[in-house]
Design a protein around this motif. Structure first.
Motif, short mmCIF file in Angstrom:
data_model
loop_
_atom_site.label_atom_id
_atom_site.label_comp_id
_atom_site.label_asym_id
_atom_site.label_seq_id
_atom_site.Cartn_x
_atom_site.Cartn_y
_atom_site.Cartn_z
N ARG A 1 0.52 -1.08 0.41
CA ARG A 1 -0.39 -0.03 -0.04
C ARG A 1 0.93 1.57 -0.12
O ARG A 1 -0.04 2.01 -0.31
CB ARG A 1 -1.21 0.30 1.27
CG ARG A 1 -0.05 0.31 2.88
CD ARG A 1 -1.96 0.19 3.73
NE ARG A 1 -2.13 -1.22 3.76
CZ ARG A 1 -3.53 -1.21 3.08
NH1 ARG A 1 -3.86 0.04 3.02
NH2 ARG A 1 -3.72 -2.24 3.11
N ASN B 1 0.59 3.30 -7.13
CA ASN B 1 0.37 2.61 -7.59
C ASN B 1 -0.92 1.37 -6.58
O ASN B 1 -0.95 0.26 -7.67
CB ASN B 1 0.24 2.17 -9.41
CG ASN B 1 2.29 1.26 -8.73
OD1 ASN B 1 2.79 1.63 -7.84
ND2 ASN B 1 2.33 0.45 -10.05
N TYR B 2 -1.04 1.40 -5.44
CA TYR B 2 -0.94 0.57 -4.77
C TYR B 2 -2.81 0.24 -5.72
O TYR B 2 -3.29 -1.34 -5.89
CB TYR B 2 -1.60 0.07 -3.90
CG TYR B 2 -2.21 -0.51 -3.19
CD1 TYR B 2 -1.49 -1.95 -2.58
CD2 TYR B 2 -3.44 -0.44 -2.09
CE1 TYR B 2 -2.22 -3.25 -1.50
CE2 TYR B 2 -4.30 -1.34 -0.63
CZ TYR B 2 -3.40 -2.25 -0.81
OH TYR B 2 -3.74 -3.44 -0.23
N ASP B 3 -3.31 0.79 -6.18
CA ASP B 3 -5.31 0.34 -5.93
C ASP B 3 -5.13 -0.66 -7.56
O ASP B 3 -5.50 -1.14 -7.68
CB ASP B 3 -5.42 1.85 -7.07
CG ASP B 3 -6.49 2.66 -5.40
OD1 ASP B 3 -6.18 1.82 -4.06
OD2 ASP B 3 -6.57 3.73 -5.39
N GLU B 4 -3.96 -0.23 -8.55
CA GLU B 4 -3.74 -0.97 -9.76
C GLU B 4 -3.29 -2.36 -9.39
O GLU B 4 -3.97 -3.58 -9.68
CB GLU B 4 -2.59 -0.34 -10.27
CG GLU B 4 -1.71 -1.21 -11.54
CD GLU B 4 -0.51 -1.11 -12.73
OE1 GLU B 4 -0.42 0.39 -13.00
OE2 GLU B 4 0.14 -1.39 -11.63
N TYR B 5 -2.85 -2.16 -8.41
CA TYR B 5 -2.28 -3.90 -8.22
C TYR B 5 -3.66 -4.85 -7.27
O TYR B 5 -3.95 -5.60 -7.59
CB TYR B 5 -1.21 -4.11 -6.89
CG TYR B 5 -0.67 -5.41 -6.32
CD1 TYR B 5 -0.05 -6.43 -6.74
CD2 TYR B 5 -1.85 -6.30 -5.34
CE1 TYR B 5 0.45 -7.11 -6.77
CE2 TYR B 5 -1.35 -7.55 -4.41
CZ TYR B 5 -0.57 -7.88 -5.13
OH TYR B 5 -0.17 -9.48 -5.09
N LEU B 6 -4.49 -3.72 -6.39
CA LEU B 6 -5.40 -4.64 -6.56
C LEU B 6 -6.80 -5.33 -7.37
O LEU B 6 -6.99 -6.14 -6.34
CB LEU B 6 -6.41 -3.42 -5.24
CG LEU B 6 -5.14 -3.74 -3.82
CD1 LEU B 6 -6.54 -2.33 -2.99
CD2 LEU B 6 -5.04 -4.91 -3.60
N THR B 7 -6.54 -3.93 -8.61
CA THR B 7 -7.45 -4.11 -9.72
C THR B 7 -7.04 -5.25 -10.04
O THR B 7 -7.42 -6.06 -10.66
CB THR B 7 -7.54 -3.13 -10.21
OG1 THR B 7 -7.99 -1.39 -9.53
CG2 THR B 7 -8.24 -3.20 -11.34
N GLU C 1 -6.22 -9.50 -3.98
CA GLU C 1 -6.05 -9.02 -2.33
C GLU C 1 -3.92 -8.55 -2.17
O GLU C 1 -3.50 -9.72 -3.35
CB GLU C 1 -6.36 -9.55 -2.13
CG GLU C 1 -5.86 -11.20 -2.25
CD GLU C 1 -6.96 -12.53 -1.33
OE1 GLU C 1 -7.48 -11.93 -0.36
OE2 GLU C 1 -6.40 -13.36 -1.61
#
Length: 290
Positions: A244, A248-254, A258
């Protein structure tokens, strides 16, 4: 280095590092300088006193850090000082309440691929890269983290420079810049860059030498592996900390839904200078003296 901001918001503390804006942006500039914490070292840690100049000058404690700005306590209220005038009453900003940590290769680092070296910032998920053993593996994900260099930025966020040839002939082939906690592979050990600092061929880079904004990149592969960075063996991403912290953490989650754990490779780690084997330390120091 003094830092000047164009204005501020009044905010209230919601707890947990969250602060809510309660007033409109006040376009009154103020300058923060490191002259009140007793060190004048160009860095202010949370809780330190900074000198605020806005007409008059006065000391105030730094409450928390937001990229590019800080929260300064004024006895019974907080001010969020920033250049961002686009926020609205009710918006929430979050400060960094944790010890800073960053990952890992500075932009410009060259990573070996089957088609030659490529700058780390140009790598994308799915690209093929070479391991130190000569295998070809795909990049699973590229994390990146932007560092804003001002008086609120911890010196720990500056890189270590491993000079060309510091680890052996042609290792690395050119100066390599990476964070202190990133592991290099030497004599069958994963050795954190910070543990090898000798002040000569391997040194901590002062923040004063870094640009106002710079970016770190980390290469994640399916397994914890060894790749070549500027020709020298270096580890890929290992999830000691959650992802986190990356921009670009949101990209990882997308992409993956998880966080996934990564099994650390079976290789002892040297995390501090006092744990560095004497033979390796002597060899590194000999190269520094050459």
């Amino acid at each position: 280095m003094p830092e000047t901001f164009n204005g501020f918001y009044e905010v209230i503390d919601l707890g947990g590092g969250a602060f809510q804006i309660t007033g409109a942006y006040n376009p009154s500039s103020s300058t923060f300088s490191d002259t009140s914490d007793g060190t004048n070292d160009g860095f202010v840690a949370i809780g330190d006193q900074v000198t605020v100049t806005a007409g008059a000058s006065f000391p105030e404690p730094l409450t928390g850090i937001v990229p590019g700005a800080g929260l300064i306590s004024f006895s019974d209220k907080f001010l969020y000082t920033t250049n961002d005038a686009s926020l609205n009453i009710g918006d929430v900003v979050n400060i960094d309440q944790t010890a800073p940590y960053t990952f890992c290769f500075l932009e410009g680092t060259l990573v070996s691929t089957p088609n030659g070296e490529i700058a780390v910032e140009e790598l994308r998920s799915g690209d093929q890269i070479l391991t130190a053993s000569g295998k070809t593996v795909p990049v699973k994900w590229m994390g990146h983290q932007t560092i804003h260099n001002n008086i609120f930025t911890s010196p720990a966020r500056a890189p270590v420079c491993i000079s060309a040839g510091a680890l052996g002939d042609g290792l690395p082939h050119s100066d390599l810049f990476l964070t202190a906690e990133h592991g290099m592979i030497l004599d069958g050990l994963v050795i954190n860059a910070g543990a090898m600092i000798n002040g000569e061929t391997i040194r901590a880079v002062p923040m004063a030498e870094m640009p106002k904004v710079f970016v770190y990149y980390h290469v994640e592969t399916e397994d914890h592996d060894v790749i070549l960075a500027n020709g020298a063996p270096a580890e890929t991403f290992i999830d000691y900390n959650e992802r986190r912290s990356f921009d670009n953490y949101d990209e990882y989650l997308t992409l993956f839904g998880e966080e996934r754990p990564i099994q650390e490779m079976n290789m002892p780690r040297v995390s501090a200078a006092r744990l560095l084997p004497p033979a390796i330390k002597a060899r590194l120091n000999t190269r520094a003296a050459a």
